[in-house]
Write a protein that holds these residues in place. Structure first.
Motif, short mmCIF file in Angstrom:
data_model
loop_
_atom_site.label_atom_id
_atom_site.label_comp_id
_atom_site.label_asym_id
_atom_site.label_seq_id
_atom_site.Cartn_x
_atom_site.Cartn_y
_atom_site.Cartn_z
N ASP A 77 0.80 -1.23 0.00
CA ASP A 77 0.00 0.00 0.00
C ASP A 77 0.83 1.28 0.00
OD1 ASP A 77 -2.52 -1.12 -0.16
OD2 ASP A 77 -2.95 -0.97 1.99
N SER A 81 1.89 4.22 -7.67
CA SER A 81 1.86 3.61 -9.00
C SER A 81 3.12 3.98 -9.77
CB SER A 81 0.62 4.07 -9.77
OG SER A 81 0.57 3.42 -11.01
N LEU A 113 -2.32 -5.51 -18.15
CA LEU A 113 -2.21 -5.16 -16.73
C LEU A 113 -0.77 -5.17 -16.24
CD1 LEU A 113 -5.12 -7.35 -15.27
CD2 LEU A 113 -5.17 -4.90 -15.81
N ASN A 129 -1.07 -3.37 -12.78
CA ASN A 129 -1.80 -2.10 -12.63
C ASN A 129 -0.89 -1.00 -12.09
OD1 ASN A 129 -4.32 -2.62 -13.70
ND2 ASN A 129 -5.12 -3.43 -11.78
N TRP A 155 -0.81 -7.05 0.34
CA TRP A 155 -2.00 -7.72 -0.17
C TRP A 155 -1.69 -8.60 -1.37
CZ3 TRP A 155 -5.50 -6.75 3.39
CH2 TRP A 155 -5.43 -5.54 4.10
N VAL A 157 -2.78 -10.28 -4.97
CA VAL A 157 -3.38 -9.63 -6.13
C VAL A 157 -4.24 -10.65 -6.89
CG1 VAL A 157 -2.89 -8.36 -8.26
CG2 VAL A 157 -1.31 -8.21 -6.33
N ASP A 160 -7.50 -10.20 -11.83
CA ASP A 160 -7.94 -8.97 -12.49
C ASP A 160 -6.98 -7.79 -12.22
OD1 ASP A 160 -8.45 -8.47 -9.79
OD2 ASP A 160 -10.59 -8.03 -10.09
N GLY A 161 -5.91 -8.06 -11.47
CA GLY A 161 -4.91 -7.02 -11.17
C GLY A 161 -5.24 -6.16 -9.97
N LYS A 162 -6.32 -6.45 -9.27
CA LYS A 162 -6.71 -5.67 -8.10
C LYS A 162 -6.30 -6.37 -6.82
CE LYS A 162 -10.59 -3.68 -10.58
NZ LYS A 162 -12.03 -3.66 -10.74
N LYS A 163 -5.88 -5.57 -5.83
CA LYS A 163 -5.49 -6.18 -4.56
C LYS A 163 -6.73 -6.79 -3.88
CE LYS A 163 -5.73 -1.98 -1.75
NZ LYS A 163 -4.99 -1.03 -0.97
N ILE A 164 -6.49 -7.87 -3.18
CA ILE A 164 -7.55 -8.55 -2.43
C ILE A 164 -7.31 -8.23 -0.96
CG2 ILE A 164 -8.49 -10.79 -1.77
CD1 ILE A 164 -7.59 -11.80 -4.56
N THR A 165 -8.27 -7.61 -0.32
CA THR A 165 -8.09 -7.16 1.06
C THR A 165 -8.76 -8.06 2.09
OG1 THR A 165 -9.95 -5.65 0.83
CG2 THR A 165 -7.75 -4.75 0.37
#
Length: 177
Positions: A77, A81, A113, A129, A155, A157, A160-165
């Motif tokens: 976090d 970017s 991504l 990302n 986290w 990932v 889909d390239g998004k972090k999983i929290t």
């Protein structure tokens, strides 16, 4: 005469075999000889091919991104970017996912991504990302995700390239690094 032609055949095969071994030996020594060099180019030789990223189902987290050895990758976090902020002692616990020299080999991940970021030491790190990717040193084998939610800033990932929290159940988070 038969004996002479048999001998010539055996010698010819031996010469061809030795020349093949010599060629292989030359390739190996040139790729490993850079380990003691102060030049930055030979140090990157072991990762000559592009890095590998794939996806795997990790219990409780779903389909997440893993490296070529099946080890879970993470984002931090505190990274911005396109820039890594994990340096020094942080890297002991969170080694980077090196980009290698070639195009990354992707399985189950949209190539749009994936990118690379240049670290402060000039090395290249894979990103998804725009966020740099890391491994967790305490994940000793494929399928582990002990780094999930460490310090509330690390986290896994998703594909889909998004972090999983998702918070891991029943494990302490410790500090981030």
């Amino acid at each position: 005469m038969k004996r002479l032609s048999s001998l010539v055949g055996v010698v010819g095969v031996a010469v061809l075999g030795l020349s093949g071994l010599t060629a292989c030996g030359g390739d190996d020594s040139s790729s490993s000889s850079g380990s003691g060099s102060s030049s930055s180019a030979p140090a990157s030789q072991p990762a000559a091919a592009g890095a590998k990223l794939a996806t795997a189902d990790i219990s409780g987290l779903g389909n997440v991104v893993v490296d070529g050895n099946g080890r879970t990758v993470y984002v931090f976090d505190k990274d911005v970017s396109g820039k890594s902020t994990c340096e020094g002692g942080c890297l002991d616990k969170w080694p980077v996912v090196a980009a290698g020299d070639g195009t990354p080999q992707l399985t189950g991940i949209d190539a749009s991504l994936v990118s690379t970021v240049t670290r402060s030491d000039g090395s290249k790190q894979l990103a998804i990302n725009g966020l740099p990717l890391y491994l967790f040193a305490s994940d000793s084998q494929a399928g582990e995700a002990k780094g999930q939610a460490v310090g509330g800033v690390w986290w896994v990932v998703g594909a889909d390239g998004k972090k999983i929290t998702t918070q891991p159940s029943g494990s302490g988070n410790g500090n981030g690094y």
